[in-house]
Write a protein that holds these residues in place. Structure first.
Motif, PDB file in Angstrom:
ATOM      1  N   THR A 291      29.139  52.176  54.416  1.00  0.00           N
ATOM      2  CA  THR A 291      28.384  52.844  53.363  1.00  0.00           C
ATOM      3  C   THR A 291      27.412  53.843  53.961  1.00  0.00           C
ATOM      4  O   THR A 291      27.030  53.761  55.127  1.00  0.00           O
ATOM      5  N   VAL A 292      27.015  54.796  53.123  1.00  0.00           N
ATOM      6  CA  VAL A 292      25.852  55.629  53.388  1.00  0.00           C
ATOM      7  C   VAL A 292      24.877  55.393  52.241  1.00  0.00           C
ATOM      8  O   VAL A 292      25.217  55.575  51.066  1.00  0.00           O
ATOM      9  N   VAL A 293      23.684  54.933  52.592  1.00  0.00           N
ATOM     10  CA  VAL A 293      22.651  54.648  51.611  1.00  0.00           C
ATOM     11  C   VAL A 293      21.679  55.824  51.572  1.00  0.00           C
ATOM     12  O   VAL A 293      21.226  56.299  52.623  1.00  0.00           O
ATOM     13  N   VAL A 294      21.376  56.306  50.376  1.00  0.00           N
ATOM     14  CA  VAL A 294      20.447  57.412  50.185  1.00  0.00           C
ATOM     15  C   VAL A 294      19.108  56.855  49.721  1.00  0.00           C
ATOM     16  O   VAL A 294      19.041  56.140  48.715  1.00  0.00           O
ATOM     17  N   ILE A 295      18.044  57.188  50.448  1.00  0.00           N
ATOM     18  CA  ILE A 295      16.707  56.693  50.140  1.00  0.00           C
ATOM     19  C   ILE A 295      15.814  57.862  49.737  1.00  0.00           C
ATOM     20  O   ILE A 295      15.750  58.878  50.439  1.00  0.00           O
ATOM     21  N   ASP A 296      15.129  57.718  48.608  1.00  0.00           N
ATOM     22  CA  ASP A 296      14.130  58.687  48.168  1.00  0.00           C
ATOM     23  C   ASP A 296      12.856  58.426  48.963  1.00  0.00           C
ATOM     24  O   ASP A 296      12.285  57.338  48.888  1.00  0.00           O
ATOM     25  N   THR A 297      12.400  59.409  49.748  1.00  0.00           N
ATOM     26  CA  THR A 297      11.248  59.170  50.621  1.00  0.00           C
ATOM     27  C   THR A 297       9.925  59.135  49.858  1.00  0.00           C
ATOM     28  O   THR A 297       8.916  58.690  50.402  1.00  0.00           O
ATOM     29  N   THR A 298       9.913  59.600  48.603  1.00  0.00           N
ATOM     30  CA  THR A 298       8.695  59.511  47.798  1.00  0.00           C
ATOM     31  C   THR A 298       8.496  58.107  47.255  1.00  0.00           C
ATOM     32  O   THR A 298       7.407  57.530  47.356  1.00  0.00           O
ATOM     33  N   THR A 299       9.565  57.521  46.710  1.00  0.00           N
ATOM     34  CA  THR A 299       9.473  56.179  46.127  1.00  0.00           C
ATOM     35  C   THR A 299       9.890  55.084  47.099  1.00  0.00           C
ATOM     36  O   THR A 299       9.622  53.911  46.858  1.00  0.00           O
ATOM     37  N   ARG A 300      10.589  55.475  48.188  1.00  0.00           N
ATOM     38  CA  ARG A 300      11.167  54.540  49.158  1.00  0.00           C
ATOM     39  C   ARG A 300      12.118  53.560  48.476  1.00  0.00           C
ATOM     40  O   ARG A 300      12.195  52.380  48.819  1.00  0.00           O
ATOM     41  N   GLU A 301      12.853  54.079  47.528  1.00  0.00           N
ATOM     42  CA  GLU A 301      13.869  53.305  46.829  1.00  0.00           C
ATOM     43  C   GLU A 301      15.250  53.867  47.131  1.00  0.00           C
ATOM     44  O   GLU A 301      15.405  55.067  47.383  1.00  0.00           O
ATOM     45  N   ILE A 302      16.254  52.976  47.110  1.00  0.00           N
ATOM     46  CA  ILE A 302      17.645  53.390  47.276  1.00  0.00           C
ATOM     47  C   ILE A 302      18.121  54.021  45.975  1.00  0.00           C
ATOM     48  O   ILE A 302      18.052  53.394  44.913  1.00  0.00           O
ATOM     49  N   THR A 303      18.589  55.266  46.063  1.00  0.00           N
ATOM     50  CA  THR A 303      19.032  55.959  44.850  1.00  0.00           C
ATOM     51  C   THR A 303      20.544  56.027  44.727  1.00  0.00           C
ATOM     52  O   THR A 303      21.062  56.133  43.616  1.00  0.00           O
ATOM     53  N   HIS A 304      21.261  55.993  45.849  1.00  0.00           N
ATOM     54  CA  HIS A 304      22.715  56.051  45.812  1.00  0.00           C
ATOM     55  C   HIS A 304      23.280  55.212  46.950  1.00  0.00           C
ATOM     56  O   HIS A 304      22.683  55.108  48.027  1.00  0.00           O
ATOM     57  N   VAL A 305      24.440  54.628  46.708  1.00  0.00           N
ATOM     58  CA  VAL A 305      25.219  53.946  47.736  1.00  0.00           C
ATOM     59  C   VAL A 305      26.606  54.577  47.726  1.00  0.00           C
ATOM     60  O   VAL A 305      27.321  54.503  46.725  1.00  0.00           O
ATOM     61  N   ILE A 306      26.972  55.208  48.824  1.00  0.00           N
ATOM     62  CA  ILE A 306      28.240  55.926  48.922  1.00  0.00           C
ATOM     63  C   ILE A 306      29.177  55.127  49.817  1.00  0.00           C
ATOM     64  O   ILE A 306      28.867  54.879  50.988  1.00  0.00           O
ATOM     65  N   ARG A 307      30.316  54.673  49.272  1.00  0.00           N
ATOM     66  CA  ARG A 307      31.312  53.962  50.074  1.00  0.00           C
ATOM     67  C   ARG A 307      32.101  54.972  50.890  1.00  0.00           C
ATOM     68  O   ARG A 307      32.598  55.965  50.352  1.00  0.00           O
TER      69      ARG A 307
END
Length: 267
Positions: free
Chosen positions: A237-253
């Motif tokens: 996977t590639v996990v996308v993290i929003d650096t403002t909220t530090r939350e995972i926004t997308h998980v790309i298989r």
């Protein structure tokens, strides 16, 4: 060497290649040794990118793996087997060694702040990130060590030079370090994090991308969920993290065993 369409343009023969780093202004690519190499030559590779001509520079310590180039062109590499870092002047091939205190680190990979004044390196075995002052490029010195949890892997520093992001492979987490305070600011958990390996950041600093091996998937239908390890592996996977909220926004298989990752600029 490949073009944007994936066509082979050239190649160089190099025993057990590992991490790569581009010189910021010169026609040079620097190559370390693979972390799986048992007893590779104690040398790093220097490749002239235009024609893929290869030379090797003696580093003097075993298993040089970590690799980074500062904005001024100084090359840094580190040993997986001993607590040593080398600073290399590629113009003269002068090599300066730094002995690093502490338990066995297995120094994994570097990141350098955009101003070229600070270098960080992850210690896979010590579960630490070391912060080094490189204002004197060939005389790096450790100024802090930060505990970050199990098996820290490849770090990345945001474009403002403030934050370090890295995966903790054995914990399925991402650690965020505040370089100004030299302390852990956050630990990110969530879906898609399964043996996090590589890290990259968008040019504007808004998103961090973490690749995940997922070779030993946790129990459950999705990588990153808690539970005892099972033998079957899922997709990387590639996990996308929003650096403002530090939350995972997308998980790309993606494909199996996602590891190295980088961000480029579209022309």
């Amino acid at each position: 060497k490949l073009d944007p369409q994936g066509r082979l343009l050239g190649q160089a023969e190099f025993e057990t290649p590992g991490m790569l780093a581009l010189h910021p202004t010169e026609d040079l690519l620097f190559v370390g040794r693979s972390m799986t190499a048992v007893n590779p030559p104690r040398r790093i590779g220097v490749i002239r990118r235009s024609d893929m001509h290869l030379e090797e520079v003696d580093i003097l310590f075993p298993r040089p793996h970590a690799m980074a180039v500062a904005p001024d062109g100084t090359v840094y590499t580190a040993s997986l087997a001993t607590n040593q870092i080398a600073a290399v002047d590629p113009a003269t091939e002068r090599v300066e060694l730094l002995d690093v205190a502490g338990p066995p680190h297995a120094l994994m990979q570097f990141a350098i702040t955009p101003d070229g004044r600070t270098l960080v390196v992850s210690g896979e075995l010590s579960h630490q990130v070391l912060v080094l002052d490189i204002t004197s490029p060939l005389q790096p010195r450790v100024v802090a060590s930060i505990d970050v949890g199990p098996q820290p892997f490849d770090p990345i520093i945001t474009p403002d030079g403030r934050w370090v992001y890295l995966g903790n492979k054995a914990a399925n987490t991402v650690t965020v370090i505040d370089l100004e305070k030299r302390e852990v600011a956050a630990v990110i958990r969530g879906e898609g994090l399964a043996q996090p390996h590589g890290a990259a950041v968008s040019p504007d600093g808004r998103h961090v991308y973490i690749s995940n091996n997922n070779l030993t998937a946790p129990a459950g239908s999705h990588p990153g969920h808690g539970g005892a390890p099972v033998k079957s592996a899922g997709p990387g996977t590639v996990v996308v993290i929003d650096t403002t909220t530090r939350e995972i926004t997308h998980v790309i298989r993606v494909g199996r065993n996602a590891s190295g990752i980088a961000v480029g600029r579209l022309r």
